[in-house]
Structures are given as C-alpha cells and as structure tokens.
Write a protein that holds these residues in place. Structure first.
Motif, PDB file in Angstrom:
ATOM      1  N   CYS A  86       0.848  -1.192   0.000  1.00 18.39           N
ATOM      2  CA  CYS A  86       0.000   0.000   0.000  1.00 18.39           C
ATOM      3  C   CYS A  86       0.882   1.240   0.000  1.00 18.39           C
ATOM      4  O   CYS A  86       1.911   1.299   0.690  1.00 18.39           O
ATOM      5  CB  CYS A  86      -0.884  -0.014   1.246  1.00 18.39           C
ATOM      6  N   HIS A  88       0.308   3.992   1.312  1.00 16.69           N
ATOM      7  CA  HIS A  88       0.211   4.776   2.546  1.00 16.69           C
ATOM      8  C   HIS A  88       1.402   4.432   3.442  1.00 16.69           C
ATOM      9  O   HIS A  88       2.371   5.181   3.497  1.00 16.69           O
ATOM     10  CB  HIS A  88      -1.135   4.518   3.256  1.00 16.69           C
ATOM     11  N   LEU A  89       1.359   3.282   4.096  1.00 20.89           N
ATOM     12  CA  LEU A  89       2.449   2.908   5.000  1.00 20.89           C
ATOM     13  C   LEU A  89       3.008   1.524   4.702  1.00 20.89           C
ATOM     14  O   LEU A  89       3.746   0.967   5.520  1.00 20.89           O
ATOM     15  CB  LEU A  89       1.980   2.989   6.454  1.00 20.89           C
ATOM     16  N   GLY A  90       2.642   0.957   3.562  1.00 26.25           N
ATOM     17  CA  GLY A  90       3.312  -0.250   3.112  1.00 26.25           C
ATOM     18  C   GLY A  90       2.695  -1.580   3.468  1.00 26.25           C
ATOM     19  O   GLY A  90       3.261  -2.622   3.122  1.00 26.25           O
ATOM     20  N   CYS A  91       1.563  -1.613   4.132  1.00 27.24           N
ATOM     21  CA  CYS A  91       0.919  -2.914   4.380  1.00 27.24           C
ATOM     22  C   CYS A  91       0.585  -3.565   3.043  1.00 27.24           C
ATOM     23  O   CYS A  91       0.250  -2.874   2.079  1.00 27.24           O
ATOM     24  CB  CYS A  91      -0.395  -2.718   5.142  1.00 27.24           C
ATOM     25  N   CYS A 104      -6.753  -2.316   1.472  1.00 20.72           N
ATOM     26  CA  CYS A 104      -5.689  -2.371   2.467  1.00 20.72           C
ATOM     27  C   CYS A 104      -6.290  -2.631   3.840  1.00 20.72           C
ATOM     28  O   CYS A 104      -7.150  -1.866   4.300  1.00 20.72           O
ATOM     29  CB  CYS A 104      -4.904  -1.064   2.479  1.00 20.72           C
ATOM     30  N   CYS A 106      -4.943  -2.319   6.711  1.00 14.89           N
ATOM     31  CA  CYS A 106      -4.412  -1.493   7.805  1.00 14.89           C
ATOM     32  C   CYS A 106      -5.246  -0.253   8.081  1.00 14.89           C
ATOM     33  O   CYS A 106      -5.643  -0.015   9.221  1.00 14.89           O
ATOM     34  CB  CYS A 106      -2.964  -1.116   7.510  1.00 14.89           C
ATOM     35  N   HIS A 107      -5.515   0.540   7.062  1.00 12.24           N
ATOM     36  CA  HIS A 107      -6.260   1.781   7.289  1.00 12.24           C
ATOM     37  C   HIS A 107      -7.361   1.998   6.260  1.00 12.24           C
ATOM     38  O   HIS A 107      -7.887   3.105   6.133  1.00 12.24           O
ATOM     39  CB  HIS A 107      -5.311   2.994   7.300  1.00 12.24           C
ATOM     40  N   GLY A 108      -7.656   0.973   5.482  1.00 12.26           N
ATOM     41  CA  GLY A 108      -8.850   1.014   4.650  1.00 12.26           C
ATOM     42  C   GLY A 108      -8.738   1.594   3.253  1.00 12.26           C
ATOM     43  O   GLY A 108      -9.760   1.736   2.570  1.00 12.26           O
ATOM     44  N   ALA A 109      -7.541   1.916   2.786  1.00 11.33           N
ATOM     45  CA  ALA A 109      -7.431   2.438   1.423  1.00 11.33           C
ATOM     46  C   ALA A 109      -7.870   1.377   0.421  1.00 11.33           C
ATOM     47  O   ALA A 109      -7.763   0.168   0.679  1.00 11.33           O
ATOM     48  CB  ALA A 109      -5.982   2.852   1.135  1.00 11.33           C
ATOM     49  N   PRO A 121      -6.302   6.686   3.078  1.00 11.72           N
ATOM     50  CA  PRO A 121      -5.177   7.628   3.100  1.00 11.72           C
ATOM     51  C   PRO A 121      -4.057   7.316   2.093  1.00 11.72           C
ATOM     52  O   PRO A 121      -2.987   7.921   2.202  1.00 11.72           O
ATOM     53  CB  PRO A 121      -4.664   7.469   4.526  1.00 11.72           C
TER      54      PRO A 121
HETATM   55  S1  FES Z   1      -1.045   1.178   5.029  1.00 12.23           S
HETATM   56 FE1  FES Z   1      -2.681   0.959   3.632  1.00 12.23          FE
HETATM   57  S2  FES Z   1      -4.122   2.442   4.217  1.00 12.23           S
HETATM   58 FE2  FES Z   1      -2.487   2.658   5.606  1.00 12.23          FE
END
Ligand code: FES
Length: 155
Positions: A86, A88-91, A104, A106-109, A121
């Motif tokens: 992702c 955003h932060l790589g998940c 994603c 982790c935070h729903g992207a 995000p």
């Molecule tokens: S790591 Fe994917 S939305 Fe934050």
C-alpha cells in the motif's frame, strides 16, 4: 554483441538456464520472436506459474523474497504485476475481485484492479513492474523495472 543478445545472455545466467542452454531455445540461438519475452533483467523473479494459467480477472499474490511482494494479474489486455505494498504505510493490500480491486487491511485504502484510483489515506496508485515469460512459459516479474500502468504482457 547486439543488445538483445546481451539481455538474453543475462536472463539465462540469472535463471540458471545457461547450464542447459544448448537444449533450450532462447538460451542458445533464440529466434527473434523470443527477444520480447526476455526483456526482464537478471534480478527477475519467477512466480511459479505458467503465464497462460492466469484467468482474466484473477490476481495471484507472490512474495519475491526481496522485500517486495507482488500481485500478478490478468485483464482483457494481458498480464501485469502490481506492488502489493500500500502506498500509505506499506501494508500488503488484499485482492477483493476484479470489480472491486484491492483493499488495504491497515487503514482502509482501496485501489481498482489496475492499482489506480487510490482512496484515502493512500497517496498514489500501486506501482507496476515489468512482466515477462521464460521460454517455457513461466511468468517472471522484474521488480527493478517499473513500468507504465497500461503495460501488459500480451498473451
Ligand atoms: S497502510 Fe494501507 S491504508 Fe495505511
């Protein structure tokens, strides 16, 4: 040595085919038609599937072992590879289906099936990598060659 010969030589060395190259087309005297399939460089990673086995609308997750995980996907235009990380932060994102794309955890992207149209995000689309096939038809991804999102390995 022409560039295509050099690319073929490097590919064969990277995949170990040089040892048996005398019996395999592509590692000895490859016909010109094989050149496009060998555009991936020596850092390419085989994903363990016959490239024709991917069905349209499918995505296969693969861990390259180099810290980069990918999805190898197929749409009506051909096969493509997405970085699973992702933006955003790589998940690693999860494949939902061809209609809904990727999510994603982790935070729903979310992203569409081509890794485009990121939702917050996530700041940008998923990265695409070059896909090739060996002379025996095995799918290969070169994580050192980022390509335009419209790039496809044509079947
Ligand atoms: S790591 Fe994917 S939305 Fe934050």
């Amino acid at each position: 040595m022409p560039l295509h010969d050099e690319q073929r030589r490097r590919f064969c060395q990277a995949t170990g085919l040089v040892l048996i190259g005398a019996t395999l087309p592509g590692c000895g005297d490859a016909p010109p038609a094989m050149v496009d399939m060998l555009a991936c460089g020596p850092t390419s990673v085989g994903v363990g599937i016959d490239i024709t086995s991917l069905t349209i609308g499918s995505a296969m997750y693969f861990q390259t072992g180099n810290g980069v995980n990918v999805f190898v996907c197929r749409d009506a235009d051909g096969v493509f590879a997405l970085d699973a990380g992702c933006t955003h932060l790589g998940c690693d994102v999860m494949f939902v289906d061809a209609k809904c794309g990727f999510h994603c955890p982790c935070h729903g992207a979310t992203y569409d099936f081509n890794g485009d149209k990121p939702t917050a995000p996530a700041p940008r689309p998923l990265q695409h990598y070059l896909v090739c096939a060996t002379v025996s038809g095995q799918a290969v991804v070169d994580i050192n060659q980022v390509v335009d999102p419209s790039t496809r390995y044509k079947l």
